[in-house]
Design a protein around this motif. Structure first.
Motif, PDB file in Angstrom:
ATOM      1  N   THR A 170      -8.685  10.439 -37.184  1.00 47.79           N
ATOM      2  CA  THR A 170      -7.338  10.292 -36.642  1.00 47.79           C
ATOM      3  C   THR A 170      -6.357  11.232 -37.333  1.00 47.79           C
ATOM      4  O   THR A 170      -5.495  11.827 -36.686  1.00 47.79           O
ATOM      5  N   ALA A 171      -6.503  11.345 -38.661  1.00 49.37           N
ATOM      6  CA  ALA A 171      -5.505  12.070 -39.442  1.00 49.37           C
ATOM      7  C   ALA A 171      -6.131  12.799 -40.618  1.00 49.37           C
ATOM      8  O   ALA A 171      -7.213  12.439 -41.095  1.00 49.37           O
ATOM      9  N   LEU A 172      -5.419  13.823 -41.069  1.00 48.74           N
ATOM     10  CA  LEU A 172      -5.718  14.452 -42.349  1.00 48.74           C
ATOM     11  C   LEU A 172      -4.588  14.070 -43.295  1.00 48.74           C
ATOM     12  O   LEU A 172      -3.419  14.341 -43.015  1.00 48.74           O
ATOM     13  N   GLN A 173      -4.938  13.419 -44.383  1.00 46.03           N
ATOM     14  CA  GLN A 173      -3.953  13.043 -45.398  1.00 46.03           C
ATOM     15  C   GLN A 173      -4.281  13.848 -46.635  1.00 46.03           C
ATOM     16  O   GLN A 173      -5.259  13.569 -47.337  1.00 46.03           O
ATOM     17  N   ILE A 174      -3.456  14.839 -46.900  1.00 38.72           N
ATOM     18  CA  ILE A 174      -3.848  15.892 -47.825  1.00 38.72           C
ATOM     19  C   ILE A 174      -2.702  16.317 -48.737  1.00 38.72           C
ATOM     20  O   ILE A 174      -1.530  16.168 -48.400  1.00 38.72           O
ATOM     21  N   PRO A 175      -3.060  16.875 -49.899  1.00 34.61           N
ATOM     22  CA  PRO A 175      -2.043  17.513 -50.734  1.00 34.61           C
ATOM     23  C   PRO A 175      -1.723  18.891 -50.169  1.00 34.61           C
ATOM     24  O   PRO A 175      -2.424  19.387 -49.266  1.00 34.61           O
ATOM     25  N   ILE A 176      -0.700  19.498 -50.684  1.00 35.72           N
ATOM     26  CA  ILE A 176      -0.356  20.861 -50.256  1.00 35.72           C
ATOM     27  C   ILE A 176      -1.471  21.827 -50.609  1.00 35.72           C
ATOM     28  O   ILE A 176      -1.816  22.717 -49.835  1.00 35.72           O
ATOM     29  N   SER A 177      -2.053  21.624 -51.782  1.00 33.66           N
ATOM     30  CA  SER A 177      -3.130  22.512 -52.220  1.00 33.66           C
ATOM     31  C   SER A 177      -4.056  21.763 -53.168  1.00 33.66           C
ATOM     32  O   SER A 177      -3.699  20.728 -53.722  1.00 33.66           O
ATOM     33  N   GLY A 210       3.536  13.747 -40.671  1.00 34.99           N
ATOM     34  CA  GLY A 210       3.816  12.630 -41.556  1.00 34.99           C
ATOM     35  C   GLY A 210       4.005  13.093 -42.988  1.00 34.99           C
ATOM     36  O   GLY A 210       3.409  14.084 -43.413  1.00 34.99           O
ATOM     37  N   ILE A 211       4.855  12.362 -43.717  1.00 29.92           N
ATOM     38  CA  ILE A 211       5.088  12.632 -45.128  1.00 29.92           C
ATOM     39  C   ILE A 211       4.839  11.352 -45.904  1.00 29.92           C
ATOM     40  O   ILE A 211       5.440  10.316 -45.626  1.00 29.92           O
ATOM     41  N   VAL A 212       3.939  11.420 -46.868  1.00 31.08           N
ATOM     42  CA  VAL A 212       3.714  10.301 -47.778  1.00 31.08           C
ATOM     43  C   VAL A 212       4.636  10.515 -48.975  1.00 31.08           C
ATOM     44  O   VAL A 212       4.581  11.558 -49.625  1.00 31.08           O
ATOM     45  N   THR A 213       5.494   9.543 -49.254  1.00 29.84           N
ATOM     46  CA  THR A 213       6.527   9.750 -50.263  1.00 29.84           C
ATOM     47  C   THR A 213       6.789   8.501 -51.082  1.00 29.84           C
ATOM     48  O   THR A 213       6.599   7.369 -50.607  1.00 29.84           O
ATOM     49  N   LEU A 254      -1.187  15.034 -39.271  1.00 29.12           N
ATOM     50  CA  LEU A 254      -1.228  15.804 -40.507  1.00 29.12           C
ATOM     51  C   LEU A 254      -0.205  15.236 -41.478  1.00 29.12           C
ATOM     52  O   LEU A 254       0.991  15.435 -41.323  1.00 29.12           O
ATOM     53  N   HIS A 255      -0.699  14.471 -42.462  1.00 31.63           N
ATOM     54  CA  HIS A 255       0.168  13.804 -43.428  1.00 31.63           C
ATOM     55  C   HIS A 255       0.008  14.458 -44.800  1.00 31.63           C
ATOM     56  O   HIS A 255      -1.114  14.532 -45.325  1.00 31.63           O
ATOM     57  N   TYR A 256       1.111  14.900 -45.386  1.00 31.61           N
ATOM     58  CA  TYR A 256       1.062  15.496 -46.726  1.00 31.61           C
ATOM     59  C   TYR A 256       1.542  14.495 -47.767  1.00 31.61           C
ATOM     60  O   TYR A 256       2.518  13.791 -47.572  1.00 31.61           O
ATOM     61  N   TRP A 257       0.856  14.479 -48.915  1.00 31.01           N
ATOM     62  CA  TRP A 257       1.218  13.571 -50.008  1.00 31.01           C
ATOM     63  C   TRP A 257       1.260  14.299 -51.344  1.00 31.01           C
ATOM     64  O   TRP A 257       0.646  15.355 -51.483  1.00 31.01           O
ATOM     65  N   THR A 258       1.833  13.706 -52.355  1.00 34.51           N
ATOM     66  CA  THR A 258       2.944  12.756 -52.289  1.00 34.51           C
ATOM     67  C   THR A 258       4.192  13.606 -52.468  1.00 34.51           C
ATOM     68  O   THR A 258       4.386  14.186 -53.542  1.00 34.51           O
TER      69      THR A 258
END
Length: 246
Positions: A179-186, A229-232, A208-212
């Motif tokens: 469903t989603a990619l929950q990933i860091p920037i790098s 999406g943004i995980v914060t 596409l959710h970036y964390w944190t």
């Protein structure tokens, strides 16, 4: 500004509200968070509990592992300002409309998590994630019906390599049932915020959710890039600053 999901990382933590507590979740939802991002482990007697760390040392000063104590024991432990560790069942019942992103932190939690989801019939508001693809897949196999899921680390690496090689069919193949990619920037030399990778992910229909991410400038950059999406840690500030228009 286009609409994007705000995922509250362990709820909304504040000076007197510890992470992953019902109060932190209530505050995040009151602030307008779309999803509660949280962590699940299991006690020695097989109860799925909301807790990030392997042990209780950081939050309670107790050098015991969650997996080595019973629910009765952990339920009496103060993890800060009178707050207690909740069960997965408790939070799903306390917040019947809320969507939860559950990070499965241990193999011991697989069956208890699936049992709670199946018993409550909440598949439509759950997304299962784990750094371990094996753990994630095992959990999904025990859940009846369809539930959302993000990719584990190995799957993300495979997708990144496909994007580098321009292998669209392979990217689509590895995106199946995700469903989603929950990933860091790098991750070390691997950039997961390149325009190319984002384009491949969005074209494959993935969220596409970036964390944190807590820095407003970085949040704006990722939204402009195409993040859905943004995980914060600061869901209240993100919502107040970026949700003026929906």
């Amino acid at each position: 500004m286009k609409y994007f999901q705000v995922l509250a990382h362990r709820g909304l933590v504040s000076e007197f509200v510890p992470e992953n507590t019902t109060k932190a979740f209530a505050d995040a939802l009151f602030a307008g968070a779309d999803v509660i991002e949280t962590d699940v482990r299991a006690t020695a007697d097989g109860i799925a509990v909301i807790f990030h760390d392997e042990d209780l040392l950081r939050l309670a000063g107790i050098p015991k592992k969650v997996a080595e104590i019973t629910w009765k024991e952990i339920s009496g432990i103060d993890i800060g300002f009178g707050k207690r560790v909740p069960t997965l069942q408790q939070v799903l019942q306390d917040f019947p409309e809320a969507r939860f992103n559950l990070d499965i932190k241990s193999d011991l939690a697989i069956e208890p998590v699936a049992n709670v989801i199946n018993a409550l019939g909440v598949q439509n508001r759950i997304l299962i994630s784990s750094f371990s693809d094996s753990r994630r897949i095992k959990t999904l196999k025990k859940i009846s019906g369809s539930v959302g899921t993000s990719a584990g680390s190995a799957r993300v690496l495979a997708l990144w390599l496909c994007s580098i090689l321009g292998a669209t069919p392979l990217f689509q193949f590895f995106s199946r049932q995700i469903t989603a990619l929950q990933i860091p920037i790098s991750r070390f030399p691997i950039r997961l915020d390149s325009k190319r990778f984002v384009r491949f992910a969005l074209n494959a229909g993935l969220e596409l959710h970036y964390w944190t991410i807590n820095d407003p400038i970085e949040i704006q950059r990722l939204i402009n890039l195409g993040a859905t999406g943004i995980v914060t840690d600061n869901c209240d500030l993100v919502i107040s600053n970026f949700r003026k228009e929906k």
